[in-house]
Design an enzyme around this catalytic site. Sequence first.
Site, PDB file in Angstrom:
ATOM      1  N   LYS A 158       0.810  -1.227   0.000  1.00  0.00           N
ATOM      2  CA  LYS A 158       0.000   0.000   0.000  1.00  0.00           C
ATOM      3  C   LYS A 158       0.841   1.274   0.000  1.00  0.00           C
ATOM      4  CE  LYS A 158      -3.870  -2.222   2.178  1.00  0.00           C
ATOM      5  NZ  LYS A 158      -4.913  -2.201   3.181  1.00  0.00           N
TER       6      LYS A 158
ATOM      7  N   ASP B 106      -9.797   2.305   3.236  1.00  0.00           N
ATOM      8  CA  ASP B 106      -9.728   1.400   4.399  1.00  0.00           C
ATOM      9  C   ASP B 106     -10.280   2.027   5.685  1.00  0.00           C
ATOM     10  OD1 ASP B 106      -8.638  -0.845   3.201  1.00  0.00           O
ATOM     11  OD2 ASP B 106      -6.582  -0.130   3.459  1.00  0.00           O
TER      12      ASP B 106
HETATM   13  P1  NDP Z   1       1.919  -3.776   6.943  1.00  0.00           P
HETATM   14  O1  NDP Z   1       2.810  -4.821   6.325  1.00  0.00           O
HETATM   15  O2  NDP Z   1       2.000  -2.376   6.452  1.00  0.00           O
HETATM   16  O3  NDP Z   1       2.185  -3.721   8.559  1.00  0.00           O
HETATM   17  C1  NDP Z   1       2.299  -4.878   9.299  1.00  0.00           C
HETATM   18  C2  NDP Z   1       2.347  -4.561  10.798  1.00  0.00           C
HETATM   19  O4  NDP Z   1       2.213  -5.814  11.464  1.00  0.00           O
HETATM   20  C3  NDP Z   1       3.639  -3.936  11.320  1.00  0.00           C
HETATM   21  O5  NDP Z   1       3.335  -3.029  12.349  1.00  0.00           O
HETATM   22  C4  NDP Z   1       4.419  -5.126  11.876  1.00  0.00           C
HETATM   23  O6  NDP Z   1       5.281  -4.800  12.969  1.00  0.00           O
HETATM   24  C5  NDP Z   1       3.270  -5.964  12.411  1.00  0.00           C
HETATM   25  N1  NDP Z   1       3.570  -7.382  12.494  1.00  0.00           N
HETATM   26  C6  NDP Z   1       3.792  -8.253  11.484  1.00  0.00           C
HETATM   27  N2  NDP Z   1       3.986  -9.492  11.977  1.00  0.00           N
HETATM   28  C7  NDP Z   1       3.868  -9.403  13.316  1.00  0.00           C
HETATM   29  C8  NDP Z   1       3.956 -10.338  14.384  1.00  0.00           C
HETATM   30  N3  NDP Z   1       4.196 -11.625  14.164  1.00  0.00           N
HETATM   31  N4  NDP Z   1       3.769  -9.893  15.643  1.00  0.00           N
HETATM   32  C9  NDP Z   1       3.499  -8.604  15.881  1.00  0.00           C
HETATM   33  N5  NDP Z   1       3.430  -7.644  14.931  1.00  0.00           N
HETATM   34  C10 NDP Z   1       3.608  -8.056  13.652  1.00  0.00           C
HETATM   35  O7  NDP Z   1       0.444  -4.385   6.807  1.00  0.00           O
HETATM   36  P2  NDP Z   1      -0.951  -3.601   6.595  1.00  0.00           P
HETATM   37  O8  NDP Z   1      -1.062  -2.522   7.600  1.00  0.00           O
HETATM   38  O9  NDP Z   1      -1.137  -3.265   5.161  1.00  0.00           O
HETATM   39  O10 NDP Z   1      -2.025  -4.770   6.897  1.00  0.00           O
HETATM   40  C11 NDP Z   1      -2.122  -5.317   8.184  1.00  0.00           C
HETATM   41  C12 NDP Z   1      -3.271  -6.349   8.264  1.00  0.00           C
HETATM   42  O11 NDP Z   1      -4.525  -5.724   8.067  1.00  0.00           O
HETATM   43  C13 NDP Z   1      -3.165  -7.466   7.249  1.00  0.00           C
HETATM   44  O12 NDP Z   1      -3.403  -8.684   7.900  1.00  0.00           O
HETATM   45  C14 NDP Z   1      -4.276  -7.158   6.248  1.00  0.00           C
HETATM   46  O13 NDP Z   1      -4.796  -8.331   5.653  1.00  0.00           O
HETATM   47  C15 NDP Z   1      -5.295  -6.485   7.133  1.00  0.00           C
HETATM   48  N6  NDP Z   1      -6.213  -5.572   6.410  1.00  0.00           N
HETATM   49  C16 NDP Z   1      -7.543  -5.858   6.327  1.00  0.00           C
HETATM   50  C17 NDP Z   1      -8.417  -5.001   5.693  1.00  0.00           C
HETATM   51  C18 NDP Z   1      -9.873  -5.319   5.629  1.00  0.00           C
HETATM   52  O14 NDP Z   1     -10.569  -4.753   4.787  1.00  0.00           O
HETATM   53  N7  NDP Z   1     -10.399  -6.161   6.484  1.00  0.00           N
HETATM   54  C19 NDP Z   1      -7.971  -3.762   5.048  1.00  0.00           C
HETATM   55  C20 NDP Z   1      -6.561  -3.517   5.247  1.00  0.00           C
HETATM   56  C21 NDP Z   1      -5.727  -4.411   5.874  1.00  0.00           C
HETATM   57  P3  NDP Z   1       6.838  -4.358  12.750  1.00  0.00           P
HETATM   58  O15 NDP Z   1       6.817  -2.896  12.485  1.00  0.00           O
HETATM   59  O16 NDP Z   1       7.480  -4.720  14.056  1.00  0.00           O
HETATM   60  O17 NDP Z   1       7.359  -5.169  11.605  1.00  0.00           O
END
Ligand code: NDP
Length: 263
Positions: free
Chosen positions: A63, A99
């Site tokens: 994104k 979103d």
């Molecule tokens: P990003 O890749 O931008 O961000 C991921 C975040 O998750 C970071 O803060 C990362 O932390 C954290 N993270 C990843 N793995 C872990 C873990 N094992 N434990 C703790 N923290 C973790 O993702 P998005 O923001 O784009 O999307 C996030 C989620 O939201 C996805 O699962 C997506 O499918 C969902 N989503 C759903 C939507 C809907 O319409 N229902 C719309 C948009 C998103 P760090 O900084 O430490 O790496």
Amino acid sequence: MKLFAIFGDPVEHSRSPLMHNHVFRQLGFDGCYTRIHLQDGEKLKETFFNLNLSGANVTVPHKEAAFKACDEVRGFAKKIGVVNTLINENGRLIGYNTDADGFLYAIKPFTGIKTILLLGAGGTAKALANKFIDEGFTTTVLNRSVNRLEYFKALGLTCHSWEDMPVDSYDLIVNTTSAGLKDDHLPAPEALLKPLLQSCRFGADAIYGKVTPFLQLCSNLEITAKDGSDMLLGQGVLANSYFTNGEFDLESIEEPMKTSFNF
Ligand code: NDP
């Protein structure tokens, strides 16, 4: 026929093709929506135009790359630097974000929300944090790593990593991390998350279509919680309205899109 797609990695789980194709069919719009597994976000724009797409959605982890790829970004997306909806406007790539409004639609049944704990600091968290500020919610951000918190500190929000998070009480805890999407991880260690959930009223996960460890923990603690389906519906209705160029009102799109969730 106009062609649309969702870009993501992973993308197999996405319900968007089902949702948008059903709306197109029901409304008699000549469109077709598919999914594209894209690993390299740098290739987003070139792939979009090579396939001659009329529009697209963008999911994890592209994104922010989508924002950079756009010729022009409009509305709320411009403020947050995160794009989830792309439109081909006469060969120019235009970006939007639907979103955050989708999430507000989802939490409408959760009444009396004043304080929110946001888990995660990625693209979705950025969108929601800005929307929560606009809506007047007192918001705290908790993320695994500290680097990404800078953005939220600059917004004036209270931010913590796992190391320095106090146990406070919140009306709503939202999981915007991808923990639980492809694995069985909680968004924060159980010893930290459990007492936080025990003193909150509602839980919401952005992940949809499965009982994540976060939702399971909410259920074990008897906290009212919902997965990301309604958020998906809300953002999808708004995206579809962009795809169909405002031809149909939002209610006409919402009804068939909601039905597609039963398939
Ligand atoms: P990003 O890749 O931008 O961000 C991921 C975040 O998750 C970071 O803060 C990362 O932390 C954290 N993270 C990843 N793995 C872990 C873990 N094992 N434990 C703790 N923290 C973790 O993702 P998005 O923001 O784009 O999307 C996030 C989620 O939201 C996805 O699962 C997506 O499918 C969902 N989503 C759903 C939507 C809907 O319409 N229902 C719309 C948009 C998103 P760090 O900084 O430490 O790496």
